[in-house]
Design a protein around this motif. Structure first.
Motif, short mmCIF file in Angstrom:
data_model
loop_
_atom_site.label_atom_id
_atom_site.label_comp_id
_atom_site.label_asym_id
_atom_site.label_seq_id
_atom_site.Cartn_x
_atom_site.Cartn_y
_atom_site.Cartn_z
N GLN A 57 0.44 -31.90 46.34
CA GLN A 57 0.88 -30.73 46.84
C GLN A 57 -0.74 -29.56 46.54
O GLN A 57 -0.99 -29.43 46.56
CB GLN A 57 1.92 -30.23 45.93
N GLY A 107 0.70 -18.62 51.41
CA GLY A 107 1.66 -19.52 51.14
C GLY A 107 2.19 -20.82 51.78
O GLY A 107 3.09 -21.20 51.19
N TRP A 108 1.32 -20.77 52.08
CA TRP A 108 1.30 -22.67 53.42
C TRP A 108 1.16 -23.69 52.20
O TRP A 108 0.88 -23.01 51.01
CB TRP A 108 0.34 -22.88 54.68
N SER A 109 2.21 -24.66 52.26
CA SER A 109 2.72 -25.59 51.26
C SER A 109 2.81 -26.43 51.97
O SER A 109 3.78 -26.93 52.99
CB SER A 109 3.33 -25.56 50.13
N GLU A 110 2.39 -27.72 51.14
CA GLU A 110 2.25 -29.56 52.10
C GLU A 110 2.28 -30.18 51.30
O GLU A 110 1.15 -30.05 49.97
CB GLU A 110 1.67 -29.41 52.95
N SER A 146 -1.69 -26.01 48.16
CA SER A 146 -0.25 -24.43 48.37
C SER A 146 -2.26 -23.97 49.06
O SER A 146 -2.79 -23.28 47.76
CB SER A 146 -0.26 -24.47 47.12
N CYS A 147 -1.92 -23.47 50.05
CA CYS A 147 -2.37 -21.38 50.10
C CYS A 147 -2.12 -20.79 49.82
O CYS A 147 -1.14 -19.81 49.78
CB CYS A 147 -2.58 -21.85 51.30
N ASP A 148 -3.00 -19.86 47.84
CA ASP A 148 -2.73 -18.41 47.88
C ASP A 148 -3.14 -17.94 49.40
O ASP A 148 -2.35 -16.78 48.58
CB ASP A 148 -4.20 -18.02 47.05
#
Length: 67
Positions: free
Chosen positions: A31, A38-41, A33-35
């Motif tokens: 997983q 908030g992007w998540s993939e 997630s960008c701090d």
């Protein structure tokens, strides 16, 4: 249940701001997630490459501290 491990991909933009994408691994799933935004993939292959691509495309953060 497999243990979860976490790593991160860090890059800086041209203004000196740091951007971080966390890579969490549990079994074969990862997983991202960008701090910053908030992007998540979820990805299965090459998570660090995908994290680096997100940082470059979304934040123009291309300066690698390891280089």
């Amino acid at each position: 249940m497999p243990s979860m491990t976490t790593s991160k991909v860090r890059r800086w933009d041209q203004h000196g701001r740091e951007h971080i994408v966390h890579v969490q691994k549990s079994g074969v799933r990862r997983q991202l997630s960008c701090d910053t935004c908030g992007w998540s993939e979820r990805v299965q292959f090459l998570p660090w490459l995908k994290a680096g691509e997100h940082l470059a495309d979304a934040h123009q953060a291309t300066v690698d501290p390891a280089s």
